[in-house]
Design a protein around this motif. Sequence first.
Motif, PDB file in Angstrom:
ATOM      1  N   VAL A 173       0.957  -1.291   0.032  1.00 41.62           N
ATOM      2  CA  VAL A 173      -0.185  -0.028   0.020  1.00 41.62           C
ATOM      3  C   VAL A 173       0.808   1.363  -0.005  1.00 41.62           C
ATOM      4  N   VAL A 174       0.475   2.171  -0.834  1.00 38.17           N
ATOM      5  CA  VAL A 174       1.262   3.482  -0.853  1.00 38.17           C
ATOM      6  C   VAL A 174       0.258   4.674  -0.462  1.00 38.17           C
ATOM      7  N   ARG A 175       0.847   5.677   0.259  1.00 35.44           N
ATOM      8  CA  ARG A 175       0.149   6.824   0.434  1.00 35.44           C
ATOM      9  C   ARG A 175       0.321   7.685  -0.667  1.00 35.44           C
ATOM     10  N   THR A 176      -0.701   8.495  -1.400  1.00 40.67           N
ATOM     11  CA  THR A 176      -0.475   9.484  -2.288  1.00 40.67           C
ATOM     12  C   THR A 176      -0.232  10.865  -1.649  1.00 40.67           C
ATOM     13  N   ALA A 177       0.307  11.976  -2.231  1.00 37.01           N
ATOM     14  CA  ALA A 177       0.156  13.198  -1.632  1.00 37.01           C
ATOM     15  C   ALA A 177      -1.143  13.832  -1.145  1.00 37.01           C
ATOM     16  N   VAL A 207      -1.492  -1.569  -4.293  1.00 35.69           N
ATOM     17  CA  VAL A 207      -1.010  -1.826  -5.582  1.00 35.69           C
ATOM     18  C   VAL A 207      -1.022  -3.072  -5.804  1.00 35.69           C
ATOM     19  N   THR A 208      -2.339  -3.704  -6.402  1.00 33.41           N
ATOM     20  CA  THR A 208      -2.540  -5.010  -6.719  1.00 33.41           C
ATOM     21  C   THR A 208      -2.030  -5.035  -8.003  1.00 33.41           C
ATOM     22  N   ASN A 209      -1.364  -4.292  -8.870  1.00 31.89           N
ATOM     23  CA  ASN A 209      -0.445  -4.805  -9.845  1.00 31.89           C
ATOM     24  C   ASN A 209       0.646  -3.907 -10.156  1.00 31.89           C
ATOM     25  N   THR A 210       2.035  -4.198 -10.040  1.00 32.67           N
ATOM     26  CA  THR A 210       3.044  -2.886 -10.082  1.00 32.67           C
ATOM     27  C   THR A 210       3.123  -2.637 -11.407  1.00 32.67           C
ATOM     28  N   ASP A 211       2.391  -3.381 -12.481  1.00 35.34           N
ATOM     29  CA  ASP A 211       2.603  -2.829 -13.934  1.00 35.34           C
ATOM     30  C   ASP A 211       1.634  -1.698 -14.360  1.00 35.34           C
ATOM     31  N   ALA A 239      -7.228  -0.548   1.550  1.00 35.84           N
ATOM     32  CA  ALA A 239      -6.832   0.912   1.253  1.00 35.84           C
ATOM     33  C   ALA A 239      -8.158   1.689   0.664  1.00 35.84           C
ATOM     34  N   ASP A 240      -7.946   3.108   0.435  1.00 39.03           N
ATOM     35  CA  ASP A 240      -8.924   3.758  -0.133  1.00 39.03           C
ATOM     36  C   ASP A 240      -9.201   3.311  -1.575  1.00 39.03           C
ATOM     37  N   LEU A 241      -8.126   2.901  -2.254  1.00 36.82           N
ATOM     38  CA  LEU A 241      -8.463   2.529  -3.649  1.00 36.82           C
ATOM     39  C   LEU A 241      -7.549   1.348  -3.711  1.00 36.82           C
ATOM     40  N   LYS A 242      -7.532   0.784  -5.036  1.00 31.39           N
ATOM     41  CA  LYS A 242      -6.758  -0.061  -5.402  1.00 31.39           C
ATOM     42  C   LYS A 242      -6.303   0.310  -6.815  1.00 31.39           C
ATOM     43  N   ASN A 243      -5.032  -0.057  -7.444  1.00 30.51           N
ATOM     44  CA  ASN A 243      -4.859   0.449  -8.746  1.00 30.51           C
ATOM     45  C   ASN A 243      -5.077  -0.241  -9.884  1.00 30.51           C
ATOM     46  N   THR A 244      -5.757  -1.335  -9.821  1.00 33.64           N
ATOM     47  CA  THR A 244      -6.370  -1.995 -11.102  1.00 33.64           C
ATOM     48  C   THR A 244      -7.887  -2.423 -10.925  1.00 33.64           C
TER      49      THR A 244
END
Length: 506
Positions: free
Chosen positions: A340-344, A351-355, A439-444
Amino acid sequence: MTKPLFTLNLLAASCLMTLSASAETFSFAADDQGQSDTLVLFQQQDGQLYGAETLPGETQVQLKRAAAAAQFKGAQGQLLELLAPTGIKADRLLLVGLGDDALTRGEMAALGASVAVKLGTLPQQQVSVLSKGIADSQTFAAQFAHGVELKSYQFTHYKASASEPKHYQLITENVDAAQAAHRQLQAVEGGVFLARDLTNITAGDMYPASFAEEAMKLRKLGVKVKVLGRKELEALNMGALVGVGKGSEREPMLVVAQWQGSDAAPIALVGKGITFDSGGYNIKAEGSSITNMKSDMAGAATVLGTIKAMAMQQAQVNVVAVMPLAENMVSDRALRPGDVVRTAAGKSVEVTNTDAEGRLILADGLWYARQHYQPSMIVDVATLTGSKVRALGREFTGLFSDDSQMITELTFAGEQVGEKLWRLPLAKAYGDELKSDIADLKNTGSTAGASVAAMFLKEFAGDSRWAHLDIAGNALAAGGTSVSPAGATGHGVRLLSHWLITEQAK
Ligand code: BES
Ligand code: MN
Ligand code: ZN
């Protein structure tokens, strides 16, 4: 006010390149002096041959017979090469079809490009182009020259180039207006060629710090350039950009380049700058998809190129390019799938997919543009998804926006210059796929990839007027395009430049 300039002291990398340009030269004149070895004439579909009246009657008859025999009908882009017709001093004559509709600027440029290809391999050097009589002949002549130059670009960084420059004389009605239009287009070329160079340079040589160094060269044109390194990014809580860059030895950066040609609120252009996309631990293992991933910074190259184009013509626009830059690599420090990363902006992302790294760095880039510049509008440009390539291929760029004026203006500009846009949907249903359990969101998501990615970006564009351009598939063309040779296209610079000049300049 912008923050004081921050200069990195660790830019040890030496100056990488001398930027390429087209070596062809151009002059504009009201009359043909008949001193060229190659003559270019235009014919409409209805048979009208421009400049024919300057030829002897017998030559005109010969031309008609030759055209009929070769079934040359003047279709748009059709070429007919004739060697040394009697009554013409030139040793080569090229008939070019104009078709029967009014041409867009992009189509005029494409004619210049196809003539440049035709003449490229020949030893003749002096070309006369008779555009007099064609509607709006000064625009036609300038765009024709633009097309010749765009197509004659050579990427010589790793290679010695051999081809000899040619000289084109363009015969046109209003010489001064043609020259002025051409100068403006040469500024656009400066931007296109910068974008192509940055994209063509291999990922071994083009990484965040070397990209930043190229951006800083625009200072001599009056562009304000800021470079933020890892420490500054961490201080700004850009956990998404820092996270994507963690796997690489080369530190992630954020480069900001502003051309302040007016007092209006700035228009922000945010460009994806992944200098190499291995995919990370979700490595690009299928086929050859990884091989072209030096081009994954093409969005950043396009927005920086647009800044250069505006600066070179001292355009009366206030435009700021924000370029998050990182190398997406695999190492023991890299993001793991599931981290999990935290955005500004404060939102956490699983990060369900690093691509799916482009949307992560853009999240922080969009936040920075909004936070630091309060832009009147934002356009982001990114080689974002394979899904876009499958939907639209290389012919169109994917346009995502809810702002009807931006949609209309950008689509029109794209049609004009021949960098066409096709609108794809933003919709809540696609955004719903981004819900994460932790998390608040996932990326895929799981369905329409280009739209899901766009909905992810929309979370970070907030209430700004915003459009997203997915240029995946447009940035690199193995076989070239109508106006670019094989390799990087600089796609988007002409579109954005035309939009800024025609719709936004004071
Ligand atoms: N840089 C790629 C997208 C891309 C693909 C650009 C082909 C140019 C040509 C992007 O970072 C990516 O890998 N996207 C993934 C996202 C997926 C993992 C959700 C894709 O589209 O496959
Ligand atoms: Mn990727
Ligand atoms: Zn990518």
